[in-house]
Design a protein around this motif. Structure first.
Motif, short mmCIF file in Angstrom:
data_model
loop_
_atom_site.label_atom_id
_atom_site.label_comp_id
_atom_site.label_asym_id
_atom_site.label_seq_id
_atom_site.Cartn_x
_atom_site.Cartn_y
_atom_site.Cartn_z
N GLY A 1 0.82 -1.07 0.05
CA GLY A 1 0.16 -0.03 -0.14
C GLY A 1 0.82 1.31 -0.11
O GLY A 1 1.99 1.22 -0.15
N ASN A 2 0.15 2.22 0.24
CA ASN A 2 0.71 3.61 0.23
C ASN A 2 1.87 3.78 1.23
O ASN A 2 2.95 4.59 1.05
CB ASN A 2 -0.27 4.86 0.32
CG ASN A 2 -1.03 4.79 -0.78
OD1 ASN A 2 -1.08 4.23 -1.92
ND2 ASN A 2 -2.38 5.48 -0.44
N LYS A 3 1.55 3.40 2.40
CA LYS A 3 2.66 3.25 3.49
C LYS A 3 3.58 2.10 3.62
O LYS A 3 4.48 1.99 4.59
CB LYS A 3 1.98 3.35 4.87
CG LYS A 3 1.25 4.96 4.97
CD LYS A 3 0.67 4.89 6.26
CE LYS A 3 0.01 6.26 6.51
NZ LYS A 3 -0.49 6.58 7.65
N GLU B 1 -6.12 2.52 2.97
CA GLU B 1 -6.26 1.70 1.90
C GLU B 1 -7.52 1.10 1.67
O GLU B 1 -8.50 1.24 2.49
CB GLU B 1 -5.05 0.52 2.09
CG GLU B 1 -3.87 0.78 2.70
CD GLU B 1 -3.10 1.49 1.17
OE1 GLU B 1 -3.51 0.97 0.20
OE2 GLU B 1 -2.25 2.46 1.60
#
Length: 129
Positions: free
Chosen positions: A9-11, A37
């Motif tokens: 995911g983004n992190k 997410e």
């Protein structure tokens, strides 16, 4: 302490450390670990510390979560467990412990030994003269 490493995911690559319990995980601004997410609910998971069992993961009602590929509603976590919620994957770890420096205490101990030794030498000298 407990740490969660975000694997997708983004992190992805982020390591988040829990400082107190319970830990709330979800999209909500009130969540301790906020994740944006797909498939992550406002309040998705909660981690609690139970002295008799350890760290317990609880999925909130109707929230889907898997630990090591097995669907769970509540489970005791172990070091290295993989947690999947929505399109996000995290890994559960116990944080590294921090060792406290003992240099001061060791110095006091050696100083005490030196004082006692000198006291014994002085006592023996005084008794012999």
């Amino acid at each position: 302490m407990v740490q969660l490493k975000v694997l997708s995911g983004n992190k992805a690559g982020t390591i988040w450390v829990a400082r107190r319990f319970p830990v709330r995980i979800g999209r909500s601004a009130a969540a301790d670990l906020q994740l944006e997410e797909n498939g992550v609910w406002d309040q998705h998971l909660q981690l609690d510390f139970n002295p008799a069992e350890g760290i317990v993961l609880s999925a909130l009602p109707n929230a889907l979560a898997t630990v090591n590929g097995q669907p769970v509603h509540q489970t005791v976590m172990r070091n290295g467990d993989a947690i999947d919620i929505g399109s996000l994957r995290m890994q559960f770890w116990l944080s590294e412990t921090r060792q406290v420096g003992l240099r001061f205490r060791e110095g006091l101990t050696w100083a005490g030994i030196a004082v006692v030794s000198l006291g014994q030498v002085g006592l023996i000298y005084w008794l012999l003269h």
